[in-house]
Design a protein around this motif. Sequence first.
Motif, PDB file in Angstrom:
ATOM      1  N   GLY A 178      -9.064   2.507  -7.889  1.00 51.35           N
ATOM      2  CA  GLY A 178      -8.907   3.877  -7.429  1.00 51.35           C
ATOM      3  C   GLY A 178      -9.166   4.027  -5.939  1.00 51.35           C
ATOM      4  O   GLY A 178      -8.587   4.893  -5.272  1.00 51.35           O
ATOM      5  N   LEU A 179     -10.043   3.151  -5.388  1.00 47.92           N
ATOM      6  CA  LEU A 179     -10.376   3.235  -3.970  1.00 47.92           C
ATOM      7  C   LEU A 179      -9.186   2.935  -3.063  1.00 47.92           C
ATOM      8  O   LEU A 179      -9.190   3.308  -1.882  1.00 47.92           O
ATOM      9  CB  LEU A 179     -11.522   2.264  -3.644  1.00 47.92           C
ATOM     10  CG  LEU A 179     -12.921   2.652  -4.144  1.00 47.92           C
ATOM     11  CD1 LEU A 179     -13.886   1.506  -3.916  1.00 47.92           C
ATOM     12  CD2 LEU A 179     -13.419   3.902  -3.437  1.00 47.92           C
ATOM     13  N   ILE A 180      -8.180   2.222  -3.614  1.00 50.33           N
ATOM     14  CA  ILE A 180      -7.008   1.899  -2.776  1.00 50.33           C
ATOM     15  C   ILE A 180      -5.714   2.421  -3.394  1.00 50.33           C
ATOM     16  O   ILE A 180      -4.625   2.006  -2.989  1.00 50.33           O
ATOM     17  CB  ILE A 180      -6.900   0.373  -2.540  1.00 50.33           C
ATOM     18  CG1 ILE A 180      -6.822  -0.399  -3.864  1.00 50.33           C
ATOM     19  CG2 ILE A 180      -8.057  -0.123  -1.695  1.00 50.33           C
ATOM     20  CD1 ILE A 180      -6.569  -1.890  -3.684  1.00 50.33           C
ATOM     21  N   SER A 181      -5.829   3.326  -4.374  1.00 51.01           N
ATOM     22  CA  SER A 181      -4.629   3.859  -5.031  1.00 51.01           C
ATOM     23  C   SER A 181      -4.175   5.152  -4.358  1.00 51.01           C
ATOM     24  O   SER A 181      -5.006   6.012  -4.041  1.00 51.01           O
ATOM     25  CB  SER A 181      -4.907   4.126  -6.520  1.00 51.01           C
ATOM     26  OG  SER A 181      -5.201   2.932  -7.207  1.00 51.01           O
ATOM     27  N   PRO A 182      -2.866   5.322  -4.154  1.00 54.01           N
ATOM     28  CA  PRO A 182      -2.372   6.592  -3.596  1.00 54.01           C
ATOM     29  C   PRO A 182      -2.494   7.696  -4.645  1.00 54.01           C
ATOM     30  O   PRO A 182      -2.505   7.394  -5.842  1.00 54.01           O
ATOM     31  CB  PRO A 182      -0.898   6.268  -3.291  1.00 54.01           C
ATOM     32  CG  PRO A 182      -0.548   5.118  -4.193  1.00 54.01           C
ATOM     33  CD  PRO A 182      -1.805   4.340  -4.373  1.00 54.01           C
ATOM     34  N   PRO A 183      -2.623   8.979  -4.262  1.00 48.58           N
ATOM     35  CA  PRO A 183      -2.554   9.450  -2.866  1.00 48.58           C
ATOM     36  C   PRO A 183      -3.891   9.612  -2.175  1.00 48.58           C
ATOM     37  O   PRO A 183      -3.939   9.960  -1.004  1.00 48.58           O
ATOM     38  CB  PRO A 183      -1.903  10.824  -3.042  1.00 48.58           C
ATOM     39  CG  PRO A 183      -2.432  11.301  -4.355  1.00 48.58           C
ATOM     40  CD  PRO A 183      -2.561  10.080  -5.231  1.00 48.58           C
ATOM     41  N   ILE A 184      -5.021   9.392  -2.898  1.00 49.97           N
ATOM     42  CA  ILE A 184      -6.324   9.731  -2.329  1.00 49.97           C
ATOM     43  C   ILE A 184      -7.096   8.508  -1.859  1.00 49.97           C
ATOM     44  O   ILE A 184      -8.047   8.650  -1.123  1.00 49.97           O
ATOM     45  CB  ILE A 184      -7.177  10.519  -3.367  1.00 49.97           C
ATOM     46  CG1 ILE A 184      -6.425  11.741  -3.846  1.00 49.97           C
ATOM     47  CG2 ILE A 184      -8.517  10.946  -2.793  1.00 49.97           C
ATOM     48  CD1 ILE A 184      -6.137  12.752  -2.762  1.00 49.97           C
ATOM     49  N   GLY A 185      -6.708   7.286  -2.245  1.00 54.25           N
ATOM     50  CA  GLY A 185      -7.477   6.072  -1.978  1.00 54.25           C
ATOM     51  C   GLY A 185      -8.441   6.153  -0.813  1.00 54.25           C
ATOM     52  O   GLY A 185      -8.028   6.119   0.346  1.00 54.25           O
ATOM     53  N   VAL A 186      -9.737   6.272  -1.107  1.00 56.17           N
ATOM     54  CA  VAL A 186     -10.740   6.513  -0.068  1.00 56.17           C
ATOM     55  C   VAL A 186     -10.729   5.408   0.973  1.00 56.17           C
ATOM     56  O   VAL A 186     -10.770   5.672   2.180  1.00 56.17           O
ATOM     57  CB  VAL A 186     -12.144   6.640  -0.702  1.00 56.17           C
ATOM     58  CG1 VAL A 186     -13.214   6.759   0.379  1.00 56.17           C
ATOM     59  CG2 VAL A 186     -12.196   7.840  -1.630  1.00 56.17           C
ATOM     60  N   ASN A 187     -10.674   4.147   0.535  1.00 58.64           N
ATOM     61  CA  ASN A 187     -10.716   3.040   1.489  1.00 58.64           C
ATOM     62  C   ASN A 187      -9.511   3.038   2.422  1.00 58.64           C
ATOM     63  O   ASN A 187      -9.598   2.601   3.571  1.00 58.64           O
ATOM     64  CB  ASN A 187     -10.798   1.701   0.743  1.00 58.64           C
ATOM     65  CG  ASN A 187     -12.226   1.233   0.569  1.00 58.64           C
ATOM     66  OD1 ASN A 187     -13.139   2.054   0.469  1.00 58.64           O
ATOM     67  ND2 ASN A 187     -12.436  -0.063   0.528  1.00 58.64           N
ATOM     68  N   VAL A 188      -8.375   3.515   1.939  1.00 60.78           N
ATOM     69  CA  VAL A 188      -7.183   3.579   2.781  1.00 60.78           C
ATOM     70  C   VAL A 188      -7.405   4.545   3.935  1.00 60.78           C
ATOM     71  O   VAL A 188      -7.076   4.254   5.098  1.00 60.78           O
ATOM     72  CB  VAL A 188      -5.949   3.988   1.952  1.00 60.78           C
ATOM     73  CG1 VAL A 188      -4.741   4.212   2.852  1.00 60.78           C
ATOM     74  CG2 VAL A 188      -5.629   2.922   0.904  1.00 60.78           C
ATOM     75  N   PHE A 189      -8.004   5.692   3.638  1.00 55.17           N
ATOM     76  CA  PHE A 189      -8.258   6.674   4.691  1.00 55.17           C
ATOM     77  C   PHE A 189      -9.391   6.218   5.616  1.00 55.17           C
ATOM     78  O   PHE A 189      -9.408   6.568   6.799  1.00 55.17           O
ATOM     79  CB  PHE A 189      -8.560   8.038   4.079  1.00 55.17           C
ATOM     80  CG  PHE A 189      -7.341   8.715   3.519  1.00 55.17           C
ATOM     81  CD1 PHE A 189      -6.525   9.489   4.323  1.00 55.17           C
ATOM     82  CD2 PHE A 189      -6.983   8.544   2.189  1.00 55.17           C
ATOM     83  CE1 PHE A 189      -5.389  10.102   3.822  1.00 55.17           C
ATOM     84  CE2 PHE A 189      -5.842   9.158   1.673  1.00 55.17           C
ATOM     85  CZ  PHE A 189      -5.044   9.927   2.490  1.00 55.17           C
ATOM     86  N   ILE A 190     -10.335   5.434   5.069  1.00 54.72           N
ATOM     87  CA  ILE A 190     -11.381   4.854   5.916  1.00 54.72           C
ATOM     88  C   ILE A 190     -10.756   3.905   6.932  1.00 54.72           C
ATOM     89  O   ILE A 190     -11.072   3.935   8.125  1.00 54.72           O
ATOM     90  CB  ILE A 190     -12.421   4.108   5.054  1.00 54.72           C
ATOM     91  CG1 ILE A 190     -13.259   5.105   4.238  1.00 54.72           C
ATOM     92  CG2 ILE A 190     -13.326   3.245   5.919  1.00 54.72           C
ATOM     93  CD1 ILE A 190     -14.111   6.032   5.060  1.00 54.72           C
ATOM     94  N   VAL A 191      -9.845   3.040   6.457  1.00 58.50           N
ATOM     95  CA  VAL A 191      -9.160   2.114   7.358  1.00 58.50           C
ATOM     96  C   VAL A 191      -8.322   2.887   8.375  1.00 58.50           C
ATOM     97  O   VAL A 191      -8.259   2.524   9.559  1.00 58.50           O
ATOM     98  CB  VAL A 191      -8.283   1.128   6.563  1.00 58.50           C
ATOM     99  CG1 VAL A 191      -7.425   0.282   7.498  1.00 58.50           C
ATOM    100  CG2 VAL A 191      -9.154   0.229   5.695  1.00 58.50           C
ATOM    101  N   LYS A 192      -7.691   3.959   7.932  1.00 60.47           N
ATOM    102  CA  LYS A 192      -6.902   4.792   8.834  1.00 60.47           C
ATOM    103  C   LYS A 192      -7.767   5.339   9.966  1.00 60.47           C
ATOM    104  O   LYS A 192      -7.321   5.428  11.129  1.00 60.47           O
ATOM    105  CB  LYS A 192      -6.258   5.932   8.041  1.00 60.47           C
ATOM    106  CG  LYS A 192      -5.555   6.994   8.876  1.00 60.47           C
ATOM    107  CD  LYS A 192      -4.362   6.437   9.639  1.00 60.47           C
ATOM    108  CE  LYS A 192      -3.642   7.541  10.405  1.00 60.47           C
ATOM    109  NZ  LYS A 192      -2.551   7.004  11.252  1.00 60.47           N
ATOM    110  N   SER A 193      -9.008   5.702   9.660  1.00 59.50           N
ATOM    111  CA  SER A 193      -9.902   6.225  10.695  1.00 59.50           C
ATOM    112  C   SER A 193     -10.288   5.143  11.699  1.00 59.50           C
ATOM    113  O   SER A 193     -10.571   5.438  12.866  1.00 59.50           O
ATOM    114  CB  SER A 193     -11.167   6.814  10.057  1.00 59.50           C
ATOM    115  OG  SER A 193     -11.981   5.802   9.493  1.00 59.50           O
ATOM    116  N   VAL A 194     -10.298   3.888  11.247  1.00 56.10           N
ATOM    117  CA  VAL A 194     -10.645   2.776  12.130  1.00 56.10           C
ATOM    118  C   VAL A 194      -9.447   2.365  12.979  1.00 56.10           C
ATOM    119  O   VAL A 194      -9.593   1.973  14.141  1.00 56.10           O
ATOM    120  CB  VAL A 194     -11.163   1.577  11.304  1.00 56.10           C
ATOM    121  CG1 VAL A 194     -11.440   0.368  12.203  1.00 56.10           C
ATOM    122  CG2 VAL A 194     -12.420   1.958  10.545  1.00 56.10           C
TER     123      VAL A 194
END
Length: 435
Positions: free
Chosen positions: A375-391
């Motif tokens: 779930g941490l990397i699943s669209p549309p909410i994947g938290v880790n994806v948005f964390i990487v986006k912030s980096v």
Amino acid sequence: MAVELIGSLGFLALFGLLASGMPVAMALTLVGFIGTAIMSGISAAAYTLSGQVFATVTVYELSIIPLFILMGNLASAAGLSRDLFNAAYKIIGHLRGGLATATILGCAGFAALSGSSIASAITMGKVSYPEMRRHNYGARLATGAIAAGGTLGILIPPSTGFVIYAVLTEESIGRLFIAGVLPGLLLTGCFILAILVITFIWPEEGPRGPSFDRNEKFRSLVQAGGITTIIMITIGGIYTGFFTPVEASGVGAFFALFMLIIRRKCNLRVLYDVGAESLRTTGMVFFILIGANVFAPFVALSHLPETIAGAVTDLSLGAYGTLTIILLGYVILGMFIEGLSLLVITLPIVFPLITGLGFDPIWLGVVMVIVLEMGLISPPIGVNVFIVKSVVPDVKIETIFAGIMPFWIAMIVTLTLLVFMPEIALLLPNAMFSN
């Protein structure tokens, strides 16, 4: 009004509050308090609220949470995560996809200190992404490796997910930690295999990096000795029975502080920042646990676990059919709800249902954590994806989601192997228990 209907309305209210942006801990506490008041009276609800606050913050075993969080923050401030990446970078960076593999290994090592997926993704993103882009790695592979590697933070011990699962199900924290070792290594291996497949099909995604001589490689290994020593002391101490998990967390935090001091990075500003971040994270976790412990009695009063278990049994899907439906539901819900929040919301219903089918509760903890990782990397909410986006703000979010798909498939493979070969998770804890 039937208690089952009140329970159903309570869950609808909970999801509505979460959708409105209310913090999960507050939503759990509010729904649990009001639901218990409706079914058992305001006095019972007030007693549950006050009693659970005191009961949660005075559990000795939960002191493991702030200590391991402190250990991870001290290790990060000491630069231990960068040392681990540099060692992997110099040893395998010259291979095709080697820097992405080094990122996965770095995330796995840092996960054994932080116990946090978000911390692993942020730390390794800042360390590894500039190197991968400098060597012309494709944005999909670079960001996908960081986002996926970060998920190892809640599987490889120490894991906040395991601690919360243990507290809510009254299982052994130590057994869960040890149970996560082999599945964590297996998932790490599957991630590396995914990188090999990607770079075989699209070599331009992961070009070869520079080569280093043996002396450089050896020096990098020596430099990374601090983080490996802490990992061996904490996890090895738990496995051998020399430490309890709580004692191991204290010893690990001490050695991380020692590394900060001998590297001459210890000053009042660093200590303040480490302490403040550790307190913020600890407070968030404890607030969620308090909310879960207020919400759980409401769920029990509603008889929803028994009702749902009976309905599932009537479907005659069998043990593995039922497990498949439940895990699929977790994957879908994990696309919209943060993993630890989903765990505390659903565990009062799911745990008795699955263990009632004969599945081992320790094995179930490992399987559920992997599903939460998905779930941490699943669209549309994947938290880790948005964390990487912030980096890495220069990379489009759809590029990162495209990059994680091979790793998502690797998680499916790992999960399938665990379902059909549960001894992967149970071998080490059973060996430890028998000694």
